[in-house]
Scaffold this active site. Structure first.
Site, mmCIF file in Angstrom:
data_model
loop_
_atom_site.group_PDB
_atom_site.id
_atom_site.type_symbol
_atom_site.label_atom_id
_atom_site.label_comp_id
_atom_site.label_asym_id
_atom_site.label_seq_id
_atom_site.Cartn_x
_atom_site.Cartn_y
_atom_site.Cartn_z
ATOM 1 N N CYS A 113 0.817 -1.224 0.000
ATOM 2 C CA CYS A 113 0.000 0.000 0.000
ATOM 3 C C CYS A 113 0.849 1.272 0.000
ATOM 4 O O CYS A 113 0.359 2.344 -0.351
ATOM 5 C CB CYS A 113 -0.945 0.010 1.194
ATOM 6 N N HIS A 245 -3.444 7.347 1.680
ATOM 7 C CA HIS A 245 -3.782 5.996 1.213
ATOM 8 C C HIS A 245 -5.173 5.669 1.740
ATOM 9 O O HIS A 245 -5.515 5.976 2.875
ATOM 10 C CB HIS A 245 -2.757 4.987 1.724
ATOM 11 N N ASN A 275 -9.974 -0.281 -0.923
ATOM 12 C CA ASN A 275 -8.516 -0.129 -0.805
ATOM 13 C C ASN A 275 -7.867 -0.686 -2.074
ATOM 14 O O ASN A 275 -7.864 -1.889 -2.299
ATOM 15 C CB ASN A 275 -8.048 -0.897 0.443
HETATM 16 N N1 ACO Z 1 -18.798 -8.750 7.963
HETATM 17 C C1 ACO Z 1 -19.334 -9.022 9.160
HETATM 18 N N2 ACO Z 1 -18.606 -9.310 10.236
HETATM 19 C C2 ACO Z 1 -17.276 -9.347 10.095
HETATM 20 C C3 ACO Z 1 -16.638 -9.079 8.873
HETATM 21 C C4 ACO Z 1 -17.456 -8.782 7.770
HETATM 22 N N3 ACO Z 1 -16.954 -8.504 6.565
HETATM 23 N N4 ACO Z 1 -15.292 -9.168 9.035
HETATM 24 C C5 ACO Z 1 -15.078 -9.473 10.326
HETATM 25 N N5 ACO Z 1 -16.272 -9.593 10.964
HETATM 26 C C6 ACO Z 1 -16.519 -9.908 12.359
HETATM 27 C C7 ACO Z 1 -15.357 -10.614 13.014
HETATM 28 O O1 ACO Z 1 -15.415 -11.998 12.729
HETATM 29 C C8 ACO Z 1 -15.583 -10.305 14.461
HETATM 30 O O2 ACO Z 1 -16.573 -11.172 14.936
HETATM 31 P P1 ACO Z 1 -16.486 -11.755 16.439
HETATM 32 O O3 ACO Z 1 -16.508 -10.567 17.340
HETATM 33 O O4 ACO Z 1 -17.711 -12.605 16.512
HETATM 34 O O5 ACO Z 1 -15.197 -12.509 16.485
HETATM 35 C C9 ACO Z 1 -16.162 -8.896 14.443
HETATM 36 O O6 ACO Z 1 -16.653 -8.691 13.109
HETATM 37 C C10 ACO Z 1 -15.186 -7.799 14.780
HETATM 38 O O7 ACO Z 1 -13.989 -8.036 14.058
HETATM 39 P P2 ACO Z 1 -12.762 -7.079 14.179
HETATM 40 O O8 ACO Z 1 -11.671 -7.618 13.312
HETATM 41 O O9 ACO Z 1 -12.461 -6.795 15.600
HETATM 42 O O10 ACO Z 1 -13.357 -5.754 13.524
HETATM 43 P P3 ACO Z 1 -12.691 -4.320 13.403
HETATM 44 O O11 ACO Z 1 -13.543 -3.304 14.027
HETATM 45 O O12 ACO Z 1 -11.235 -4.344 13.790
HETATM 46 O O13 ACO Z 1 -12.756 -4.071 11.846
HETATM 47 C C11 ACO Z 1 -11.309 -4.155 9.951
HETATM 48 C C12 ACO Z 1 -12.091 -4.945 10.974
HETATM 49 C C13 ACO Z 1 -12.275 -3.328 9.131
HETATM 50 C C14 ACO Z 1 -10.539 -5.111 9.055
HETATM 51 C C15 ACO Z 1 -10.320 -3.192 10.676
HETATM 52 O O14 ACO Z 1 -9.607 -3.895 11.661
HETATM 53 C C16 ACO Z 1 -9.372 -2.547 9.747
HETATM 54 O O15 ACO Z 1 -9.730 -1.808 8.867
HETATM 55 N N6 ACO Z 1 -8.070 -2.764 9.948
HETATM 56 C C17 ACO Z 1 -7.061 -2.190 9.123
HETATM 57 C C18 ACO Z 1 -6.638 -3.197 8.159
HETATM 58 C C19 ACO Z 1 -6.458 -2.650 6.792
HETATM 59 O O16 ACO Z 1 -6.858 -1.575 6.439
HETATM 60 N N7 ACO Z 1 -5.831 -3.473 5.989
HETATM 61 C C20 ACO Z 1 -5.651 -3.136 4.654
HETATM 62 C C21 ACO Z 1 -4.284 -3.351 4.209
HETATM 63 S S1 ACO Z 1 -3.149 -2.388 5.058
HETATM 64 C C22 ACO Z 1 -3.460 -0.926 4.671
HETATM 65 O O17 ACO Z 1 -3.775 -0.623 3.574
HETATM 66 C C23 ACO Z 1 -3.392 -0.004 5.742
#
Ligand code: ACO
Length: 318
Positions: A113, A245, A275
């Site tokens: 990224c 980004h 993204n």
């Molecule tokens: N739909 C429904 N529920 C979901 C989904 C989905 N697509 N994905 C995960 N869940 C569930 C999980 O299983 C979890 O369930 P549980 O509590 O029963 O175990 C719950 O939602 C919460 O999951 P978390 O991972 O804690 O959710 P969070 O609030 O952290 O959001 C996310 C997840 C959106 C991925 C966030 O952590 C994020 O954006 N992180 C940054 C990662 C990123 O941007 N990566 C991209 C590449 S790197 C970069 O470009 C920066």
């Protein structure tokens, strides 16, 4: 020493759109979950047969046109990508051939990224030292090809696209400074394990510890902002536009707060693009230039964080 100035921009998104409602039919997710956690409503996905270089070529041609130059004026091509069409030749060489340019250096940069920030920084150094005069810098990705479409945690986040800029030597800035970083100690938080050098072992799909990536990204991006401002003796109020980004709206909002920037001064495309990794910053820049928000003389901060981990920023007088 010359400065390097952005002369033109271009972008390209595949026609096919995948909405959150489409994803509801594919995995156990909801439109509201995706919007609330990420700000994403839809993403563009390359169709079968449509390749990363196809997207790069269109974005490059648009950047060349907006710069008012001819392809043969280009004497350096750098493509930032994680999803090259082939192991080799590089996407940069494939693009060079499409543009009928011959002989100038052309190579890919792989920083996931943060790829575009890396590529722009490298190109700037070529231009400032006189090793190149007119550089084409592209961020192009077909991340949909390394996403496991049965994994709801990752498949909702990513999209395909390409963005490009033409950099030209100039007497005035231009790029004011760039700042690159990496720490491979975080490799297991965000990765595609499969490769060539490891004998082809490991999953060919994105694996991510989303929560931990989120936490490190927000803290790190806060530091990046200070680093860029301090290097230039600038105040937060000197920044006209944040061109971040586009990983997640909440990460972008946290960086904007750090800069005391109103969200009106932040270019946000994540809702429509998802993204797009190395393509997201040049796509956002192109959009804001074309719709007239970003104008000549404005000061822009581009910043990114991604797999590696890699992170960095480029401060630009547009
Ligand atoms: N739909 C429904 N529920 C979901 C989904 C989905 N697509 N994905 C995960 N869940 C569930 C999980 O299983 C979890 O369930 P549980 O509590 O029963 O175990 C719950 O939602 C919460 O999951 P978390 O991972 O804690 O959710 P969070 O609030 O952290 O959001 C996310 C997840 C959106 C991925 C966030 O952590 C994020 O954006 N992180 C940054 C990662 C990123 O941007 N990566 C991209 C590449 S790197 C970069 O470009 C920066």
């Amino acid at each position: 020493m010359a400065f390097a100035r952005i002369l033109g921009t271009g972008g390209c998104l595949p026609e096919k759109v995948l909405t959150n409602h489409d994803l509801e039919q594919m995995v156990d997710t909801t439109d509201s979950w995706i919007r609330e956690r990420t700000g994403i409503e839809q993403r563009h996905i390359a169709q079968e047969g449509e390749t990363c270089v196809d997207l790069a070529e269109l974005a490059a041609r648009r950047a060349i046109e907006s710069a008012g130059i001819a392809p043969e004026d280009i004497d350096l091509i750098i493509v930032a990508t994680t999803t090259p069409d082939q192991i080799f030749p590089s996407n940069a060489c494939l693009l060079q051939h499409r543009l009928d340019i011959h002989g100038c250096p052309a190579f890919d940069v792989q920083a996931v990224c943060t790829g575009f920030v890396y590529a722009l920084s490298v190109a700037e150094k070529f231009v400032r030292t006189g090793a190149a005069r007119t550089a084409l810098v592209v961020g192009a990705e077909t991340l949909s090809r390394i996403v496991d479409w049965t994994d709801r945690i990752t498949c909702v986040l990513f999209g395909d696209g390409a963005g490009a800029v033409v950099l030209r030597a100039a007497d005035e800035p231009g790029i004011l400074s760039s700042h690159l970083h990496a720490d491979g100690a975080y490799k297991s938080l965000l990765q595609v394990p499969a490769g060539i050098g490891n004998g082809g072992t490991g999953s060919p799909y994105m694996e991510m510890k989303g929560n931990e990536v989120f936490r490190v990204a927000v803290t790190t991006l806060g530091r990046i902002v200070d680093e860029a401002l301090d290097a230039n003796g600038m105040e937060r109020s000197d920044i006209d536009w944040l061109v971040p980004h586009q990983a997640n709206l909440r990460i972008i909002q946290a960086t904007a707060r750090k800069l005391d920037l109103d969200m009106e001064q932040v270019v946000v495309t994540v809702g429509k693009h998802g993204n797009t990794s190395a393509a997201s910053i040049p796509l956002a820049l192109d959009q804001a230039v074309r719709d007239g928000r970003i104008q000549r003389g404005h000061t822009l901060l581009m910043e990114a964080f991604g797999g590696g981990f890699t992170w960095g920023s480029v401060l630009v007088r547009y």
